[in-house]
Design a protein around this motif. Structure first.
Motif, PDB file in Angstrom:
ATOM      1  N   VAL A 186       0.839  -1.204   0.000  1.00  0.00           N
ATOM      2  CA  VAL A 186       0.000   0.000   0.000  1.00  0.00           C
ATOM      3  C   VAL A 186       0.873   1.253   0.000  1.00  0.00           C
ATOM      4  O   VAL A 186       0.612   2.225  -0.733  1.00  0.00           O
ATOM      5  CB  VAL A 186      -0.949  -0.014   1.211  1.00  0.00           C
ATOM      6  CG1 VAL A 186      -1.653   1.323   1.364  1.00  0.00           C
ATOM      7  CG2 VAL A 186      -1.975  -1.125   1.074  1.00  0.00           C
ATOM      8  N   GLU A 187       1.940   1.252   0.800  1.00  0.00           N
ATOM      9  CA  GLU A 187       2.826   2.419   0.844  1.00  0.00           C
ATOM     10  C   GLU A 187       3.502   2.659  -0.510  1.00  0.00           C
ATOM     11  O   GLU A 187       3.609   3.806  -0.971  1.00  0.00           O
ATOM     12  CB  GLU A 187       3.874   2.226   1.942  1.00  0.00           C
ATOM     13  CG  GLU A 187       3.298   2.260   3.347  1.00  0.00           C
ATOM     14  CD  GLU A 187       4.356   2.003   4.400  1.00  0.00           C
ATOM     15  OE1 GLU A 187       5.536   1.848   4.000  1.00  0.00           O
ATOM     16  OE2 GLU A 187       4.013   1.968   5.598  1.00  0.00           O
ATOM     17  N   HIS A 188       3.942   1.579  -1.157  1.00  0.00           N
ATOM     18  CA  HIS A 188       4.599   1.736  -2.453  1.00  0.00           C
ATOM     19  C   HIS A 188       3.607   2.213  -3.515  1.00  0.00           C
ATOM     20  O   HIS A 188       3.947   3.076  -4.360  1.00  0.00           O
ATOM     21  CB  HIS A 188       5.223   0.404  -2.866  1.00  0.00           C
ATOM     22  CG  HIS A 188       6.085   0.484  -4.082  1.00  0.00           C
ATOM     23  ND1 HIS A 188       7.247   1.222  -4.134  1.00  0.00           N
ATOM     24  CD2 HIS A 188       5.948  -0.069  -5.322  1.00  0.00           C
ATOM     25  CE1 HIS A 188       7.801   1.120  -5.327  1.00  0.00           C
ATOM     26  NE2 HIS A 188       7.023   0.342  -6.078  1.00  0.00           N
ATOM     27  N   LEU A 189       2.406   1.688  -3.502  1.00  0.00           N
ATOM     28  CA  LEU A 189       1.391   2.143  -4.461  1.00  0.00           C
ATOM     29  C   LEU A 189       1.031   3.605  -4.232  1.00  0.00           C
ATOM     30  O   LEU A 189       0.798   4.360  -5.193  1.00  0.00           O
ATOM     31  CB  LEU A 189       0.138   1.266  -4.344  1.00  0.00           C
ATOM     32  CG  LEU A 189       0.272  -0.201  -4.764  1.00  0.00           C
ATOM     33  CD1 LEU A 189      -1.045  -0.932  -4.539  1.00  0.00           C
ATOM     34  CD2 LEU A 189       0.700  -0.324  -6.219  1.00  0.00           C
ATOM     35  N   GLN A 190       1.001   4.012  -2.959  1.00  0.00           N
ATOM     36  CA  GLN A 190       0.686   5.410  -2.664  1.00  0.00           C
ATOM     37  C   GLN A 190       1.781   6.335  -3.184  1.00  0.00           C
ATOM     38  O   GLN A 190       1.486   7.424  -3.713  1.00  0.00           O
ATOM     39  CB  GLN A 190       0.512   5.584  -1.149  1.00  0.00           C
ATOM     40  CG  GLN A 190       0.016   6.952  -0.728  1.00  0.00           C
ATOM     41  CD  GLN A 190      -1.387   7.222  -1.242  1.00  0.00           C
ATOM     42  OE1 GLN A 190      -2.306   6.440  -1.015  1.00  0.00           O
ATOM     43  NE2 GLN A 190      -1.561   8.334  -1.960  1.00  0.00           N
ATOM     44  N   GLU A 191       3.040   5.935  -3.092  1.00  0.00           N
ATOM     45  CA  GLU A 191       4.146   6.739  -3.627  1.00  0.00           C
ATOM     46  C   GLU A 191       4.017   6.893  -5.146  1.00  0.00           C
ATOM     47  O   GLU A 191       4.222   7.993  -5.693  1.00  0.00           O
ATOM     48  CB  GLU A 191       5.479   6.088  -3.282  1.00  0.00           C
ATOM     49  CG  GLU A 191       5.824   6.113  -1.808  1.00  0.00           C
ATOM     50  CD  GLU A 191       7.133   5.413  -1.517  1.00  0.00           C
ATOM     51  OE1 GLU A 191       7.804   4.977  -2.478  1.00  0.00           O
ATOM     52  OE2 GLU A 191       7.490   5.299  -0.328  1.00  0.00           O
ATOM     53  N   ILE A 192       3.677   5.811  -5.814  1.00  0.00           N
ATOM     54  CA  ILE A 192       3.530   5.885  -7.274  1.00  0.00           C
ATOM     55  C   ILE A 192       2.345   6.773  -7.646  1.00  0.00           C
ATOM     56  O   ILE A 192       2.424   7.566  -8.602  1.00  0.00           O
ATOM     57  CB  ILE A 192       3.372   4.466  -7.849  1.00  0.00           C
ATOM     58  CG1 ILE A 192       4.663   3.663  -7.628  1.00  0.00           C
ATOM     59  CG2 ILE A 192       3.026   4.514  -9.336  1.00  0.00           C
ATOM     60  CD1 ILE A 192       4.580   2.229  -8.078  1.00  0.00           C
ATOM     61  N   CYS A 193       1.250   6.663  -6.901  1.00  0.00           N
ATOM     62  CA  CYS A 193       0.086   7.511  -7.180  1.00  0.00           C
ATOM     63  C   CYS A 193       0.424   8.988  -6.982  1.00  0.00           C
ATOM     64  O   CYS A 193      -0.044   9.855  -7.746  1.00  0.00           O
ATOM     65  CB  CYS A 193      -1.088   7.116  -6.295  1.00  0.00           C
ATOM     66  SG  CYS A 193      -1.799   5.505  -6.687  1.00  0.00           S
ATOM     67  N   ASP A 194       1.225   9.286  -5.966  1.00  0.00           N
ATOM     68  CA  ASP A 194       1.621  10.681  -5.749  1.00  0.00           C
ATOM     69  C   ASP A 194       2.495  11.187  -6.896  1.00  0.00           C
ATOM     70  O   ASP A 194       2.358  12.344  -7.339  1.00  0.00           O
ATOM     71  CB  ASP A 194       2.361  10.806  -4.420  1.00  0.00           C
ATOM     72  CG  ASP A 194       1.456  10.498  -3.222  1.00  0.00           C
ATOM     73  OD1 ASP A 194       0.217  10.589  -3.390  1.00  0.00           O
ATOM     74  OD2 ASP A 194       1.980  10.155  -2.146  1.00  0.00           O
ATOM     75  N   LYS A 195       3.394  10.323  -7.396  1.00  0.00           N
ATOM     76  CA  LYS A 195       4.258  10.744  -8.501  1.00  0.00           C
ATOM     77  C   LYS A 195       3.476  10.922  -9.796  1.00  0.00           C
ATOM     78  O   LYS A 195       3.813  11.796 -10.606  1.00  0.00           O
ATOM     79  CB  LYS A 195       5.374   9.716  -8.702  1.00  0.00           C
ATOM     80  CG  LYS A 195       6.361   9.648  -7.544  1.00  0.00           C
ATOM     81  CD  LYS A 195       7.406   8.567  -7.795  1.00  0.00           C
ATOM     82  CE  LYS A 195       8.375   8.466  -6.618  1.00  0.00           C
ATOM     83  NZ  LYS A 195       9.385   7.387  -6.811  1.00  0.00           N
ATOM     84  N   GLU A 196       2.444  10.093  -9.993  1.00  0.00           N
ATOM     85  CA  GLU A 196       1.665  10.151 -11.216  1.00  0.00           C
ATOM     86  C   GLU A 196       0.442  11.053 -11.099  1.00  0.00           C
ATOM     87  O   GLU A 196      -0.359  11.131 -12.044  1.00  0.00           O
ATOM     88  CB  GLU A 196       1.200   8.742 -11.616  1.00  0.00           C
ATOM     89  CG  GLU A 196       2.331   7.795 -11.953  1.00  0.00           C
ATOM     90  CD  GLU A 196       2.996   8.143 -13.271  1.00  0.00           C
ATOM     91  OE1 GLU A 196       2.340   8.796 -14.120  1.00  0.00           O
ATOM     92  OE2 GLU A 196       4.174   7.792 -13.447  1.00  0.00           O
ATOM     93  N   SER A 197       0.274  11.721  -9.930  1.00  0.00           N
ATOM     94  CA  SER A 197      -0.876  12.615  -9.678  1.00  0.00           C
ATOM     95  C   SER A 197      -2.197  11.872  -9.844  1.00  0.00           C
ATOM     96  O   SER A 197      -3.137  12.321 -10.513  1.00  0.00           O
ATOM     97  CB  SER A 197      -0.831  13.827 -10.628  1.00  0.00           C
ATOM     98  OG  SER A 197       0.353  14.564 -10.429  1.00  0.00           O
ATOM     99  N   ILE A 198      -2.247  10.710  -9.225  1.00  0.00           N
ATOM    100  CA  ILE A 198      -3.463   9.877  -9.268  1.00  0.00           C
ATOM    101  C   ILE A 198      -4.162   9.978  -7.917  1.00  0.00           C
ATOM    102  O   ILE A 198      -3.527   9.810  -6.862  1.00  0.00           O
ATOM    103  CB  ILE A 198      -3.121   8.409  -9.587  1.00  0.00           C
ATOM    104  CG1 ILE A 198      -2.437   8.298 -10.958  1.00  0.00           C
ATOM    105  CG2 ILE A 198      -4.364   7.538  -9.538  1.00  0.00           C
ATOM    106  CD1 ILE A 198      -1.903   6.910 -11.257  1.00  0.00           C
TER     107      ILE A 198
END
Length: 606
Positions: A186-198
């Motif tokens: 969940v933490e890793h997915l949240q980091e990717i979502c923040d980088k991709e503005s999702i």
């Protein structure tokens, strides 16, 4: 338009510090690099998508880096790192053993090992899916893997460690990768979502992590699909719809219906779930996992095992305190049995509905009882509702009075007020014994006894049999008990053996005949048997035997005990034919001249 790159490739870790959930592996490798204690062969094994190939590439990149950091990481700015990131480095060779599993492929790899690297310190050979190599290929690889050149390092990666030969395992340092936890995912997915503005809900990311089952590659693939499906907004509802997962609110509502024994609402809810396209086995499996989470939530010590979204944790903890453990454990047992039999059932929907019916009435069927630390199931028979019968005050009939019996039947017809606190009981009247008619009783003028006898005659078929049995028992009980003697006892025993013979129970007949009888007192008989098997045959007939003995001696207190006395086996002497030598010795014992004749004629025995 730029070419789309999936998140699993775009955000593949480039350093040990960015690897998710494998700290025990990355720390060991960094320390080995810093201390210059690298092994010549590594074996990375574990589930799919947890970082085996990624760690192998990072290791190959780091050991050839020209400016390593103090922590043992690659600098990512030197020529070696830049060529590695661009895929043009000549110091790394990857071999897919799934498609290159022959002996010739391994021989060509061994030929390349002979050449030293032109730039850098090491040449790294990564063999992915190494368990797909044939036995001949493994054997051709053994010598090189055991004694490679000092500049060659082999990294083998596999998902099925048990398929690799022990000779290969003994030549490698083995690193076991573990599944990535839901929180790390969940933490890793949240980091990717923040980088991709999702925009992504935490509950939705948790559902994705649960669906991926510890595989980071799967979770990133699912995230890419949902982002395309929802046009950049990952919500809890859209995630459930895309992954075809049943919402946990359904399970909370279903549990409330089961607790209230509202079967109609429970069946209507299952019909709604079924119309949405969810299969029955998915419902059973999801409800089992839901009850497991409730059971875990009951104890604060094991609440850490609860792997659900943060939004639902408090609801689980509150609901778990209201549901008894007996219901949860019994429901899990029913659901487990239903899941096992689901595939064999022809009517899948009916099978699930029958399970819901069982769960609806489960709490009034049994409960768990703690007896001195031992938890056992107790059927709730005492709490079941009984049929209300009218309490009738009936006095015990005396067999000598027929008029009193007529008065008793008259009392039965009169209504009796029932006490409010009295427990309902079904009382069966004990009839008077049958009175034999004499010649005087059958005379035309004598009608009083005939009227009494007619009144005593039962009217119901099933009730009359019970009355006759009770009358016979009372009649037997009124007589005095027969004195028990060994002769009479053996007569009674023979009569019981005849009953067994009539039932064609010949094995029991044989064992009953072999038993010895002994009278202890007027109420006890001792049966002596010759072994445990003999005793077992007699114990099987205990109920019928006790009834037979009590009726024969007219003694309701009569019982017996079985004593086992094993006798020594007496070998039966049998006539064994004598050999020729034994016959000769016996003959010369009686006739010594035969021996002299044999010696003179120089005869030999056959």
């Amino acid at each position: 338009m730029d070419k789309f790159v999936v998140s699993a490739r775009k955000y593949r870790p480039q350093n040990f510090s960015t690897v998710v959930g494998q700290a025990h592996i990355t720390t060991t490798l960094k320390n080995a690099i810093k201390n210059n204690q690298l092994a010549h062969a590594f074996l990375f094994c574990g589930p799919r998508g947890v970082g085996k190939t990624t760690c192998a590439r990072i290791l190959a990149k780091t050991i050839n880096c020209e400016n390593q950091t103090k922590d043992g990481e690659a600098c990512n700015v030197c020529n070696s790192c830049i060529s590695f990131d661009a895929g043009t480095s000549l110091n790394i060779h990857e071999l897919d053993a799934a498609s290159n599993n022959s002996v010739d492929d391994i021989r060509s790899l061994v030929e390349q090992v002979r050449f030293a690297p032109q730039a850098g310190k090491y040449k790294v050979y990564i063999v992915d899916e190494v368990h797909m190599l044939s036995s001949s290929a493994f054997n051709a690889f053994l010598k090189t893997l055991e004694e490679p050149p000092p500049y060659a390092i082999f990294i083998l990666a596999t998902t099925e460690k048990h398929k690799i030969l022990p000779t290969i395992l003994s030549r490698c340092q083995i690193f076991d990768f573990k599944r990535i936890t839901n929180n790390d995912t969940v933490e890793h997915l949240q980091e990717i979502c923040d980088k991709e503005s999702i925009k992504a809900d935490k509950a939705a990311l948790h559902v994705i992590a649960q669906k991926s089952e510890g595989c980071m590659r799967d979770s990133l693939s699912i995230l890419d699909k949902i982002v395309s499906f929802t046009n950049g907004a990952v919500t809890y509802t859209n995630t459930l719809e895309h992954l075809n997962i049943l919402d946990e609110d359904y399970y909370f509502k279903l549990l409330d219906y089961l607790q209230q024994q509202d079967l109609s609402s429970a069946l209507l809810m299952y019909d709604e779930i079924n119309r949405k396209g969810f299969e029955g086995d998915m419902v059973l499996d999801g409800f089992s996992e839901f009850l497991r989470n409730l059971l875990v939530s009951r104890d604060a010590k094991v609440a850490m095992l609860l792997e659900v979204a943060e939004d639902f944790k408090q609801k689980y903890l509150q609901t778990a305190q209201k549901i008894p453990a007996a219901f949860i454990i019994s429901a899990l047992n029913i659901l487990n049995e239903s899941e096992l039999n689901y595939k064999q059932s022809r009517n899948k929907r009916l099978h699930v509905e029958l399970t819901i019916i069982k769960l609806s009435y489960l709490q009034q069927a049994l409960e768990l009882v703690n007896n001195d630390g031992v938890v056992s199931k107790k059927k709730l028979i005492d709490g079941a509702k009984t049929i209300a019968f009218r309490a009738l005050p009936i006095e015990k009939l005396k067999p000598s009075s027929v008029e009193k019996h007529g008065e008793q039947e008259a009392q039965l017809k009169q209504p009796v007020n029932r006490q409010p606190q009295a427990e309902a009981k079904l009382i069966i009247e004990e009839p008077s014994p049958v009175i034999k008619k004499s010649a005087h009783d059958t005379a035309p003028g004598n009608t009083s006894n005939a009227t009494a006898a007619t009144a005593a005659k039962p009217t119901l078929g099933s009730l009359s049999k019970i009355r006759q049995q009770i009358a016979q028992q009372n009649q037997n009980g009124s007589n005095e008990a027969v004195q028990i003697t060994e002769d009479e006892l053996y007569v009674c025993w023979g009569l019981f053996i005849e009953k067994l013979r009539n039932k064609s129970n010949f094995s029991a007949v044989t064992n009953f005949k072999a038993a010895e009888l002994k009278v202890i007192d007027n109420n006890t008989i001792e049966i002596i048997t010759q072994g445990e098997i003999h005793k077992a045959f007699i114990e099987v007939e205990r109920a019928d035997l006790v009834t037979h003995l009590q009726q024969h001696f007219n003694n309701r207190l009569l019982t017996y005990q079985v004593l086992v006395i094993e006798k020594e086996d007496t070998a039966v002497e049998t006539d064994i034919p004598l050999t020729r030598k034994q016959q000769y010795l016996k003959i010369i014992e009686e006739y010594p001249l035969v021996k002299e004749l044999k010696e003179r004629l120089k005869l030999e025995l056959d």
